[in-house]
Enzyme design. Sequence first.
Site, PDB file in Angstrom:
ATOM      1  N   TYR A 166      46.876  39.093  55.914  1.00  0.00           N
ATOM      2  CA  TYR A 166      47.024  40.353  56.641  1.00  0.00           C
ATOM      3  C   TYR A 166      48.512  40.622  56.846  1.00  0.00           C
ATOM      4  O   TYR A 166      49.127  40.157  57.789  1.00  0.00           O
ATOM      5  CB  TYR A 166      46.317  40.299  57.993  1.00  0.00           C
ATOM      6  CG  TYR A 166      44.819  40.108  57.901  1.00  0.00           C
ATOM      7  CD1 TYR A 166      44.121  40.276  56.705  1.00  0.00           C
ATOM      8  CD2 TYR A 166      44.074  39.743  59.025  1.00  0.00           C
ATOM      9  CE1 TYR A 166      42.751  40.092  56.632  1.00  0.00           C
ATOM     10  CE2 TYR A 166      42.707  39.569  58.966  1.00  0.00           C
ATOM     11  CZ  TYR A 166      42.047  39.731  57.771  1.00  0.00           C
ATOM     12  OH  TYR A 166      40.689  39.542  57.712  1.00  0.00           O
ATOM     13  N   GLY A 204      27.681  55.014  59.575  1.00  0.00           N
ATOM     14  CA  GLY A 204      27.174  55.866  58.501  1.00  0.00           C
ATOM     15  C   GLY A 204      26.449  57.100  59.008  1.00  0.00           C
ATOM     16  O   GLY A 204      26.854  57.728  59.997  1.00  0.00           O
ATOM     17  N   PHE A 222      33.891  44.384  59.405  1.00  0.00           N
ATOM     18  CA  PHE A 222      33.530  45.805  59.368  1.00  0.00           C
ATOM     19  C   PHE A 222      32.314  46.038  60.264  1.00  0.00           C
ATOM     20  O   PHE A 222      31.299  46.585  59.839  1.00  0.00           O
ATOM     21  CB  PHE A 222      33.250  46.245  57.935  1.00  0.00           C
ATOM     22  CG  PHE A 222      33.367  47.741  57.712  1.00  0.00           C
ATOM     23  CD1 PHE A 222      34.250  48.504  58.428  1.00  0.00           C
ATOM     24  CD2 PHE A 222      32.575  48.372  56.765  1.00  0.00           C
ATOM     25  CE1 PHE A 222      34.359  49.868  58.224  1.00  0.00           C
ATOM     26  CE2 PHE A 222      32.670  49.744  56.551  1.00  0.00           C
ATOM     27  CZ  PHE A 222      33.568  50.490  57.280  1.00  0.00           C
ATOM     28  N   PRO A 223      32.397  45.629  61.554  1.00  0.00           N
ATOM     29  CA  PRO A 223      31.202  45.585  62.396  1.00  0.00           C
ATOM     30  C   PRO A 223      30.738  46.920  62.962  1.00  0.00           C
ATOM     31  O   PRO A 223      29.586  47.008  63.400  1.00  0.00           O
ATOM     32  CB  PRO A 223      31.621  44.654  63.535  1.00  0.00           C
ATOM     33  CG  PRO A 223      33.098  44.861  63.643  1.00  0.00           C
ATOM     34  CD  PRO A 223      33.576  45.071  62.230  1.00  0.00           C
TER      35      PRO A 223
END
Length: 295
Positions: free
Chosen positions: A70, A220, A215-216
């Site tokens: 990162y 959508g 990516f919790p």
Amino acid sequence: MSTDLDAQPAAASGTFAIGGDLPVHRLGYGAMQLTGPGVWGDPKDPDEAVRVLRRAVELGVNFIDTADSYGPFVSEKLIRKALHPYPEGLVIATKAGLTRQGPNEWRPVARPEYLRQQAELSLRHLGVDRIDLYQLHRIDSQVPLADQIGELVALQQEGKIRHIGLSQVTVEQLRQVRELATIVSVQNLYNLANRADEDVLNYAEQENIGFIPWFPIATGELAAPGGPLAAISAEHGATPAQLALAWLLRRSPVMLPIPGTSSVAHVEENIAAARIELTDKEFEALSDAARSTGN
């Protein structure tokens, strides 16, 4: 009168003991977004990044997940700048096994000598003598699995890492690695709207292995006006993202969501999700709605 949960809402998420000996509040913080665009370079506002980390800990977060890639290393250095000397009980997990060639570029490399080099660098950048949880960021198909895991075991035996975790693996890969080492966590893509790795979560729960969904908070179509998230959000006075986190926490006792952000306001909002208690009916409604969209 204020309570501990008022001051540190992350505690409301419950506790999970990583490896059986590292108790953490289940709602943690993921430090990937503390870097520049494409997870590359320094953040636009380094001072805000420091404030975010300090605020997360103030709110009861005692599990922070990062990786050498990162930035690279930007996230680890910011964690040290913001929080060192670390408060008692703070667990910092990092990862190695993905190299960076530029923004949004990631390539697996897990040769033993590379993993050792990165572990040494992470120890230095984080300012610790031992890494609490060291995760193989990706299995490298070009290197024998026994060599990759063997080096992590060697580092563990030398006292440089405490526990070993994996990232983005299948159930079969997890079983294979567990024949070579004790694995205490797995970090896979998983959220309310994308549950393709449900089998990995079920296996982790069965074996009491911590499951860290990256990516919790993706929601959508579920967050669309008139969708199931909208109605339940209104009932709780919560955002769709908060509901998505509450759903994860309810889904499994081994679930350790690590929502990330570069904003203090957003980290406060995310951590407040620990206080949301979904009813059985709400939990099932969200679960069924996600299934009906094909996820």
